[in-house]
Structures are given as structure tokens and as C-alpha cells.
Design an enzyme around this catalytic site. Structure first.
Site, PDB file in Angstrom:
ATOM      1  CD  GLU A 199     110.832 104.130  26.967  1.00  0.00           C
ATOM      2  OE1 GLU A 199     111.886 104.878  26.281  1.00  0.00           O
ATOM      3  OE2 GLU A 199     110.381 103.263  26.527  1.00  0.00           O
ATOM      4  N   GLY A 245     106.864 102.817  24.827  1.00  0.00           N
ATOM      5  CA  GLY A 245     106.241 101.444  24.552  1.00  0.00           C
ATOM      6  C   GLY A 245     105.684 101.618  23.228  1.00  0.00           C
ATOM      7  CD  GLU A 285     110.357  99.918  24.627  1.00  0.00           C
ATOM      8  OE1 GLU A 285     109.667 100.617  25.385  1.00  0.00           O
ATOM      9  OE2 GLU A 285     111.173  99.050  24.942  1.00  0.00           O
ATOM     10  CB  ALA A 290     104.412 102.002  29.706  1.00  0.00           C
TER      11      ALA A 290
HETATM   12  C1  HXC Z   1      99.664 107.629  30.798  1.00  0.00           C
HETATM   13  C2  HXC Z   1      99.381 109.477  29.230  1.00  0.00           C
HETATM   14  C3  HXC Z   1     100.799 109.102  28.583  1.00  0.00           C
HETATM   15  C4  HXC Z   1     101.351 108.109  29.278  1.00  0.00           C
HETATM   16  C5  HXC Z   1      99.859 110.687  27.430  1.00  0.00           C
HETATM   17  N1  HXC Z   1      98.881 110.574  28.695  1.00  0.00           N
HETATM   18  N2  HXC Z   1     100.873 110.089  27.514  1.00  0.00           N
HETATM   19  N3  HXC Z   1      98.983 108.986  30.390  1.00  0.00           N
HETATM   20  N4  HXC Z   1     100.788 107.477  30.217  1.00  0.00           N
HETATM   21  N5  HXC Z   1     102.368 107.427  28.561  1.00  0.00           N
HETATM   22  C6  HXC Z   1      97.741 111.304  29.003  1.00  0.00           C
HETATM   23  C7  HXC Z   1      98.029 112.726  29.669  1.00  0.00           C
HETATM   24  O1  HXC Z   1      98.365 112.587  30.966  1.00  0.00           O
HETATM   25  C8  HXC Z   1      96.758 113.525  29.380  1.00  0.00           C
HETATM   26  O2  HXC Z   1      96.027 113.072  30.038  1.00  0.00           O
HETATM   27  C9  HXC Z   1      96.475 112.835  27.995  1.00  0.00           C
HETATM   28  O3  HXC Z   1      96.967 111.636  27.914  1.00  0.00           O
HETATM   29  C10 HXC Z   1      96.601 113.828  26.861  1.00  0.00           C
HETATM   30  O4  HXC Z   1      98.197 113.973  26.895  1.00  0.00           O
HETATM   31  P1  HXC Z   1      98.701 115.465  26.879  1.00  0.00           P
HETATM   32  O5  HXC Z   1     100.075 115.422  27.394  1.00  0.00           O
HETATM   33  O6  HXC Z   1      97.643 116.593  27.624  1.00  0.00           O
HETATM   34  O7  HXC Z   1      98.891 115.768  25.298  1.00  0.00           O
HETATM   35  P2  HXC Z   1      99.866 116.793  24.651  1.00  0.00           P
HETATM   36  O8  HXC Z   1     100.042 118.195  25.287  1.00  0.00           O
HETATM   37  O9  HXC Z   1      99.306 116.634  23.165  1.00  0.00           O
HETATM   38  O10 HXC Z   1     101.267 115.961  24.646  1.00  0.00           O
HETATM   39  C11 HXC Z   1     101.373 114.629  23.881  1.00  0.00           C
HETATM   40  C12 HXC Z   1     102.504 113.985  24.252  1.00  0.00           C
HETATM   41  C13 HXC Z   1     102.644 113.792  26.049  1.00  0.00           C
HETATM   42  C14 HXC Z   1     103.876 114.508  24.120  1.00  0.00           C
HETATM   43  C15 HXC Z   1     102.659 112.480  23.814  1.00  0.00           C
HETATM   44  O11 HXC Z   1     101.214 113.363  26.533  1.00  0.00           O
HETATM   45  C16 HXC Z   1     103.809 113.118  26.647  1.00  0.00           C
HETATM   46  O12 HXC Z   1     104.830 113.353  26.573  1.00  0.00           O
HETATM   47  N6  HXC Z   1     103.235 111.615  27.006  1.00  0.00           N
HETATM   48  C17 HXC Z   1     104.373 110.850  27.792  1.00  0.00           C
HETATM   49  C18 HXC Z   1     105.270 110.214  26.391  1.00  0.00           C
HETATM   50  C19 HXC Z   1     106.160 109.330  27.278  1.00  0.00           C
HETATM   51  O13 HXC Z   1     107.070 109.715  28.064  1.00  0.00           O
HETATM   52  N7  HXC Z   1     105.962 108.113  26.959  1.00  0.00           N
HETATM   53  C20 HXC Z   1     106.872 107.055  27.499  1.00  0.00           C
HETATM   54  C21 HXC Z   1     106.465 106.263  28.826  1.00  0.00           C
HETATM   55  S1  HXC Z   1     107.594 105.261  29.395  1.00  0.00           S
HETATM   56  P3  HXC Z   1      95.049 114.438  31.209  1.00  0.00           P
HETATM   57  O14 HXC Z   1      94.230 113.281  32.051  1.00  0.00           O
HETATM   58  O15 HXC Z   1      96.008 115.230  31.675  1.00  0.00           O
HETATM   59  O16 HXC Z   1      94.147 114.841  30.105  1.00  0.00           O
HETATM   60  C22 HXC Z   1     107.619 103.927  28.609  1.00  0.00           C
HETATM   61  C23 HXC Z   1     108.190 102.574  29.148  1.00  0.00           C
HETATM   62  C24 HXC Z   1     108.057 101.316  28.296  1.00  0.00           C
HETATM   63  O17 HXC Z   1     106.752 103.825  27.625  1.00  0.00           O
HETATM   64  C25 HXC Z   1     108.479 100.294  28.913  1.00  0.00           C
HETATM   65  C26 HXC Z   1     107.715  99.528  30.087  1.00  0.00           C
HETATM   66  C27 HXC Z   1     108.075  98.399  30.662  1.00  0.00           C
END
Ligand code: HXC
Length: 261
Positions: A134, A111, A114, A66
Site C-alpha cells: 500500500e 487487501g 489482510e 483492494a
Molecule cells: C485493480 C488490478 C489490481 C488491483 C491487478 N489488477 N491488481 N486492478 N486493483 N489491486 C488488474 C490489472 O490492472 C490488470 O488489468 C489485470 O488485473 C492483470 O494484472 P497485471 O498487472 O497485468 O498482471 P501482472 O503483470 O502479472 O502483475 C500482477 C501484480 C500486479 C503484481 C499482482 O497486478 C499488481 O501489482 N497489482 C496491484 C497490487 C497492489 O498494489 N495491491 C494493493 C492494493 S491497495 P488490465 O485491465 O490492465 O488487464 C490495497 C488496500 C487495502 O489493497 C485496504 C483498502 C481499505
């Protein structure tokens, strides 16, 4: 909103739904979820469609979760609404009278895992990575992860994955029973399309009868009370110091420092 989701009609009743936000690794914001919902509702009643392949745009990610930046400013009621919207997309994928296949290349996190779990099955490329990170953001899965992951891999393994928040590769995901099959990286989407076309050659009436019956046997119909519980618990964490710290830390590209209970 609609340009966030591309719809490619392939031959033989197969369509590809592509989440097209590669600059944010296809993260699910409200616009993406509304676009997915609208397209899925349209496809559910389209007699020419038999199999739907769900995938992300670009090579790096299926869906990296998400949208954390969007969630960062949400209060409890926004968070509950957001979780409910994601659930409605997942429930559509799970219950619609078409076959839904998640084609995962790259990251499927939070997400993303999921959403994939809500499809009938998951095909993954060799370098795919799954995980529910998360708790590292001060929240919990909110699109059905606490329900469908446990169903797929058993409660103990699901707890390990949810509490640890670790990423696992495609080979381990197969071993755990989270996904069906790993396919070679080269030509991944061509192979997925071939497998989808094979299913599409069968009788859709028979396949969708089997799907609804097998869902009943798996008590998918029983997920609804659990959905409400997950939405409630997910949203209750919004506004807490840990949720704020977890999500700000992501934006600031640093490790979160959490308080105790
Ligand atoms: C918003 C995101 C994002 C996310 C990546 N980006 N994941 N933006 N939400 N979930 C964005 C980054 O901020 C970055 O933007 C660009 O995408 C590229 O990502 P990088 O981090 O620079 O790439 P990398 O170093 O290769 O790392 C990849 C990654 C990392 C390991 C996937 O991006 C990451 O950890 N993302 C978050 C993963 C996460 O925690 N997901 C769960 C979310 S909570 P910029 O602008 O800096 O270039 C969830 C809850 C679900 O999903 C339920 C809700 C109700």
C-alpha cells in the site's frame, strides 16, 4: 454483485467461497466486498456449514488487493466507508462460529493478505506471494493489516513488511509465522479440501467454543478501537498528492514519483 462470489457446497459441511473476478486478479471492489459479506452472514447461521474455504478464481491470484482503479476516485469519506466495509468482512471471518481457512494460490497482496490474515489460518500453495504494497500507492493497509500482521509476525517484522511493501514467497511467509503451511502446487485445492473435511468431522460446538475462547485470549475483541483508528488514518491519506500520484501511476503502469512530507 452476487455473481462475483461463487459458493460451492462440498460434502461433509465444507463450503468453498470463491472470489470470481479473475480478469482483475480478484481485486476487492465494493461489489465483491458486499457479496462476501452477504454470503458470510448467510453461512454464519447455516447449521449445515462447519468449515469455509476462502479462495480466488483462476491460477494467478487469491486477491491482488483492494481495487486500485475504484479507489483512485475516492474522497476521504468514500475511502472511510470502503475501509469500514472491508473491516466488517474481516471481522465476520474472524469471529463467526465456523472455521475459516484462506487457501492462497498466487498473489495475496494488500487487501488480499489482510483478508487471508482475518481467517483462522492460511494454507498456501508453493508459488503463493504475500505482501502489503500500500505505501507504494501513497496509502496504508486499511482492512486490518496494521493490526493483524503485527499480531501474526511481531511488530518489527510487520513494520519491515509494511514500510518496504515487498512481496514475500510462501516459504518465507511460513518462517515469519504469517501462514501455517505450504502445500504442493499440484493438487493444492484437493489437499485443502481434505484438511477442511478433517476439521469438519469434529464437533462444531466444541470447535467454535475453542475458536471464540482463543480469540478472546488473543484479544481479538480488543481490535475494535484499533479498527476505527486504522479507518481514520487510511482515509486521511485520500486526496493527498501522494495518494493521487500512487494510484494514477498504477493505472498508467509506471513507477510512482512521490513528494516528501
Ligand atoms: C485493480 C488490478 C489490481 C488491483 C491487478 N489488477 N491488481 N486492478 N486493483 N489491486 C488488474 C490489472 O490492472 C490488470 O488489468 C489485470 O488485473 C492483470 O494484472 P497485471 O498487472 O497485468 O498482471 P501482472 O503483470 O502479472 O502483475 C500482477 C501484480 C500486479 C503484481 C499482482 O497486478 C499488481 O501489482 N497489482 C496491484 C497490487 C497492489 O498494489 N495491491 C494493493 C492494493 S491497495 P488490465 O485491465 O490492465 O488487464 C490495497 C488496500 C487495502 O489493497 C485496504 C483498502 C481499505
Amino acid at each position: 454483485m452476487s455473481d462475483l462470489i461463487q459458493l460451492n457446497r462440498l460434502e461433509s459441511g465444507v463450503v468453498e467461497l470463491v472470489i470470481d473476478r479473475p480478469e482483475a486478479l480478484n481485486a476487492l471492489n465494493v461489489g465483491v466486498l458486499l457479496g462476501l459479506k452477504a454470503k458470510l452472514e448467510q453461512l454464519a447461521s447455516d447449521a449445515s456449514v462447519r468449515v469455509i474455504i476462502l479462495r480466488g478464481s483462476g491460477e494467478k491470484a487469491f486477491v491482488a488487493g483492494a481495487d486500485i482503479r475504484e479507489m483512485q476516485t475516492m474522497g476521504r469519506s468514500d475511502a472511510a466507508q470502503f475501509s469500514r466495509l472491508g473491516h466488517s468482512v474481516c471481522l465476520l471471518l474472524e469471529s463467526m462460529p465456523k472455521v475459516t481457512i484462506a487457501a492462497v494460490q498466487g498473489f495475496a497482496l494488500g487487501g488480499g493478505t489482510e483478508l487471508a490474515l482475518a481467517c483462522d489460518f492460511i494454507l498456501a500453495a508453493e508459488k503463493a506471494q504475500f505482501g502489503l504494497p500500500e505505501v507504494g500507492l501513497g496509502v496504508i493497509p486499511g482492512f486490518g493489516g496494521t493490526i493483524r500482521l503485527a499480531r501474526a509476525v511481531g511488530m518489527a517484522r510487520a513494520k519491515e513488511l509494511v514500510f518496504g511493501g515487498d512481496r514475500i514467497g510462501a516459504a518465507e511467509a511460513v518462517q515469519l509465522g504469517l501462514i501455517r503451511k505450504v502445500l504442493p502446487q499440484d493438487g493444492f485445492f484437493d489437499e485443502v479440501r481434505k484438511q477442511a473435511a478433517r476439521i469438519a468431522r469434529n464437533s462444531l460446538s466444541a470447535v467454535s467454543a475453542a475458536k471464540s475462547l482463543m480469540n478472546e485470549f488473543e484479544e481479538t475483541s480488543g481490535v475494535h478501537p484499533k479498527v476505527d483508528a486504522e479507518i481514520q488514518r487510511f482515509s486521511s491519506l485520500f486526496g493527498t498528492p501522494d495518494q493521487k500520484e500512487g494510484m494514477v501511476a498504477f493505472s498508467e503502469k509506471r513507477t510512482a514519483r512521490f513528494e516528501g512530507l
